[in-house]
Design an enzyme around this catalytic site. Structure first.
Site, PDB file in Angstrom:
ATOM      1  N   HIS A 290      15.612  27.563  51.358  1.00 35.05           N
ATOM      2  CA  HIS A 290      15.895  28.494  52.384  1.00 35.05           C
ATOM      3  C   HIS A 290      17.463  29.115  52.426  1.00 35.05           C
ATOM      4  O   HIS A 290      17.748  30.407  52.487  1.00 35.05           O
ATOM      5  CB  HIS A 290      15.629  28.213  53.733  1.00 35.05           C
ATOM      6  CG  HIS A 290      14.134  27.420  54.068  1.00 35.05           C
ATOM      7  ND1 HIS A 290      14.064  26.289  54.081  1.00 35.05           N
ATOM      8  CD2 HIS A 290      13.192  28.236  54.032  1.00 35.05           C
ATOM      9  CE1 HIS A 290      12.782  26.019  54.427  1.00 35.05           C
ATOM     10  NE2 HIS A 290      12.198  27.195  54.644  1.00 35.05           N
TER      11      HIS A 290
ATOM     12  N   GLN B 145      -1.030  31.529  60.957  1.00 39.24           N
ATOM     13  CA  GLN B 145      -0.973  31.401  59.434  1.00 39.24           C
ATOM     14  C   GLN B 145      -1.705  30.140  59.157  1.00 39.24           C
ATOM     15  O   GLN B 145      -1.721  29.702  57.931  1.00 39.24           O
ATOM     16  CB  GLN B 145       0.326  31.773  58.909  1.00 39.24           C
ATOM     17  CG  GLN B 145       1.390  30.743  58.783  1.00 39.24           C
ATOM     18  CD  GLN B 145       2.700  31.271  58.209  1.00 39.24           C
ATOM     19  OE1 GLN B 145       3.048  32.215  58.725  1.00 39.24           O
ATOM     20  NE2 GLN B 145       3.083  30.643  57.271  1.00 39.24           N
TER      21      GLN B 145
ATOM     22  N   HIS C 259      15.826  23.756  53.984  1.00 32.72           N
ATOM     23  CA  HIS C 259      16.486  23.146  52.909  1.00 32.72           C
ATOM     24  C   HIS C 259      17.167  24.165  51.886  1.00 32.72           C
ATOM     25  O   HIS C 259      17.265  25.140  52.199  1.00 32.72           O
ATOM     26  CB  HIS C 259      15.311  22.485  52.029  1.00 32.72           C
ATOM     27  CG  HIS C 259      14.346  23.591  51.593  1.00 32.72           C
ATOM     28  ND1 HIS C 259      14.314  24.394  50.958  1.00 32.72           N
ATOM     29  CD2 HIS C 259      12.827  23.511  52.270  1.00 32.72           C
ATOM     30  CE1 HIS C 259      13.034  24.803  50.796  1.00 32.72           C
ATOM     31  NE2 HIS C 259      12.231  24.512  51.652  1.00 32.72           N
TER      32      HIS C 259
ATOM     33  N   ARG D 272       7.375  20.908  53.316  1.00 29.13           N
ATOM     34  CA  ARG D 272       6.298  19.883  53.195  1.00 29.13           C
ATOM     35  C   ARG D 272       6.464  18.496  52.395  1.00 29.13           C
ATOM     36  O   ARG D 272       5.945  17.578  52.616  1.00 29.13           O
ATOM     37  CB  ARG D 272       4.950  20.458  52.990  1.00 29.13           C
ATOM     38  CG  ARG D 272       4.498  21.609  54.064  1.00 29.13           C
ATOM     39  CD  ARG D 272       3.257  22.091  53.548  1.00 29.13           C
ATOM     40  NE  ARG D 272       2.611  22.795  54.472  1.00 29.13           N
ATOM     41  CZ  ARG D 272       2.642  23.998  54.846  1.00 29.13           C
ATOM     42  NH1 ARG D 272       3.173  24.745  54.191  1.00 29.13           N
ATOM     43  NH2 ARG D 272       2.174  24.653  55.951  1.00 29.13           N
TER      44      ARG D 272
ATOM     45  N   GLY E  54      11.365  33.788  49.045  1.00 30.48           N
ATOM     46  CA  GLY E  54      11.554  33.023  47.693  1.00 30.48           C
ATOM     47  C   GLY E  54      10.231  33.249  46.783  1.00 30.48           C
ATOM     48  O   GLY E  54       9.103  33.252  47.399  1.00 30.48           O
TER      49      GLY E  54
ATOM     50  N   ASP F 147       6.856  30.906  46.764  1.00 33.54           N
ATOM     51  CA  ASP F 147       5.645  31.286  47.474  1.00 33.54           C
ATOM     52  C   ASP F 147       5.357  32.511  46.651  1.00 33.54           C
ATOM     53  O   ASP F 147       5.361  33.706  47.315  1.00 33.54           O
ATOM     54  CB  ASP F 147       5.702  31.384  48.980  1.00 33.54           C
ATOM     55  CG  ASP F 147       6.264  30.148  49.487  1.00 33.54           C
ATOM     56  OD1 ASP F 147       5.154  29.393  49.678  1.00 33.54           O
ATOM     57  OD2 ASP F 147       7.416  29.878  49.956  1.00 33.54           O
TER      58      ASP F 147
ATOM     59  N   SER G 119      10.477  22.199  49.339  1.00 33.83           N
ATOM     60  CA  SER G 119       9.595  22.576  50.361  1.00 33.83           C
ATOM     61  C   SER G 119       9.605  21.672  51.757  1.00 33.83           C
ATOM     62  O   SER G 119       9.886  20.567  51.526  1.00 33.83           O
ATOM     63  CB  SER G 119       8.174  22.251  49.892  1.00 33.83           C
ATOM     64  OG  SER G 119       7.379  22.417  50.911  1.00 33.83           O
TER      65      SER G 119
HETATM   66  P1  AMP Z   1       8.989  28.790  54.706  1.00 36.28           P
HETATM   67  O1  AMP Z   1      10.095  28.129  55.896  1.00 36.28           O
HETATM   68  O2  AMP Z   1       8.233  27.662  54.175  1.00 36.28           O
HETATM   69  O3  AMP Z   1       7.817  29.798  55.460  1.00 36.28           O
HETATM   70  O4  AMP Z   1       9.968  29.566  53.898  1.00 36.28           O
HETATM   71  C1  AMP Z   1      10.725  30.612  54.179  1.00 36.28           C
HETATM   72  C2  AMP Z   1      11.105  31.348  52.842  1.00 36.28           C
HETATM   73  O5  AMP Z   1      11.887  30.471  52.178  1.00 36.28           O
HETATM   74  C3  AMP Z   1      10.075  32.043  52.290  1.00 36.28           C
HETATM   75  O6  AMP Z   1      10.505  33.024  51.735  1.00 36.28           O
HETATM   76  C4  AMP Z   1      10.049  31.021  51.298  1.00 36.28           C
HETATM   77  O7  AMP Z   1       9.451  31.244  49.799  1.00 36.28           O
HETATM   78  C5  AMP Z   1      11.263  30.613  50.894  1.00 36.28           C
HETATM   79  N1  AMP Z   1      11.507  29.179  49.984  1.00 36.28           N
HETATM   80  C6  AMP Z   1      10.747  28.012  50.754  1.00 36.28           C
HETATM   81  N2  AMP Z   1      11.102  27.183  49.735  1.00 36.28           N
HETATM   82  C7  AMP Z   1      11.817  27.689  48.787  1.00 36.28           C
HETATM   83  C8  AMP Z   1      12.491  27.378  47.357  1.00 36.28           C
HETATM   84  N3  AMP Z   1      12.295  25.843  46.705  1.00 36.28           N
HETATM   85  N4  AMP Z   1      13.015  27.963  46.644  1.00 36.28           N
HETATM   86  C9  AMP Z   1      13.286  29.594  47.170  1.00 36.28           C
HETATM   87  N5  AMP Z   1      12.702  29.884  48.258  1.00 36.28           N
HETATM   88  C10 AMP Z   1      12.134  29.076  48.840  1.00 36.28           C
END
Ligand code: AMP
Length: 290
Positions: A37, A61, A34, A190, A150, A153, A188
């Site tokens: 990312h 994880q 999204h 999710r 990001g 998290d 997110s």
């Molecule tokens: P994930 O796919 O959820 O593991 O996230 C991958 C990376 O994208 C991680 O570094 C997250 O912190 C970052 N991320 C996820 N959601 C957001 C957001 N809304 N804004 C900025 N970074 C994000």
């Protein structure tokens, strides 16, 4: 844009980039990309010669009963988004078989002792060990110059920053702000799980966090009062069940008490998690006195 699945191919690709003296920016993700990312990808594109995005739903994880098996997968759209942003390589790691991310008989773990314990660590006891380990593996595979994460998290971001420092990895960990939907909900993968009623109430989490931040910016320094303003707002959303909401040192994630709140160099973070039905969301605001 190259798409690779085998670890050996990924290592070879990264090695050839380094031999050519090209800087490598790494953006680790679990896919279902999204705009959050993509903001990381864009920053990497601006700062590095070669941009590598990894899409790997990391099994280590996820705890028992968590959403590993139903984690959203949108590979075609993810690849298209990466192509549009000029990504050089997407690494779609395999969980098993030839060229898999974890080698057979894998038994080596990276644990960031203190930062992994509070907040999400209380409810997801093996989560951060899995995160730290897979990111270490990705760092070993790609040996990037910079890696992008990001602040959505927040605990993960701090943990990875600490890990890179402690293990003298020589990789610059770049942390970028949370990207939000128009109504404030932190983006997110999710969020896709939410039904319309839950989606309507999900906004309560960011509203409550921002209400506390407004109070902080208005001069309020008591953690108790700030948390009260969070809970007061959140209680307007009956579907939103808060799991935790805590104010902690934004660098160490240690607890803070009233008199120190403004004297901390990095400020504090108000971090929260909440359930909407079976979907667990997290969000935070960084209360930075500077
Ligand atoms: P994930 O796919 O959820 O593991 O996230 C991958 C990376 O994208 C991680 O570094 C997250 O912190 C970052 N991320 C996820 N959601 C957001 C957001 N809304 N804004 C900025 N970074 C994000």
């Amino acid at each position: 844009m190259k798409v690779l699945e085998r670890v050996e191919d990924a290592i070879e690709y990264a090695e050839s980039m380094r031999r050519a003296n090209l800087s490598i920016g790494l953006v680790p993700t679990m896919g279902a990309l999204h705009r959050g990312h993509l903001s990381l990808v864009e920053q990497a594109r601006r700062e590095c010669d070669r941009v590598i995005v990894t899409i790997f739903v990391n099994p280590t994880q996820f705890g028992p009963g968590e959403d590993l098996s139903k984690y959203p997968k949108t590979l075609e759209a993810d690849l298209e988004a990466c192509r549009e942003l000029g990504v050089d390589l997407v690494f779609c790691g395999r969980t098993e078989g030839e060229g898999a991310v974890y080698s057979e008989g894998f038994q080596t773990w990276v644990e960031v002792e203190k930062i992994s314990k509070p907040l999400c660590g209380v409810y997801r006891p093996i989560h951060f060990r899995g995160v730290a380990t897979v990111v270490t593996l990705l760092f070993e595979i790609f040996k990037p110059h910079r890696a992008y994460f990001g602040l959505k998290d927040f605990q993960q971001a701090r943990l990875l920053e600490r890990m890179a420092l402690d293990l003298r990895m020589g990789i610059q960990v770049c942390l970028l702000p949370t990207v939000r939907e128009d109504d404030g909900l932190a983006m997110s993968s999710r969020n896709r799980y939410l039904n319309p009623e839950e989606r309507a109430e999900a906004v309560g989490l960011s509203r409550a966090l921002h209400k506390a931040r407004d109070a902080f910016e208005g001069g309020e320094t008591s953690p108790e009062v700030l948390l009260n303003s969070f809970h007061e707002e959140v209680s307007k959303y009956p579907l939103l069940k808060v799991q935790y909401a805590e104010i902690r040192d934004a660098w160490t994630l240690e607890e803070v008490t009233e008199p120190v709140i403004h004297s901390l160099e990095q400020g504090v973070v108000l971090a929260a998690s909440a359930f909407l039905g079976v979907t667990r969301l997290i969000d935070n605001v960084w209360l930075d006195p500077r």
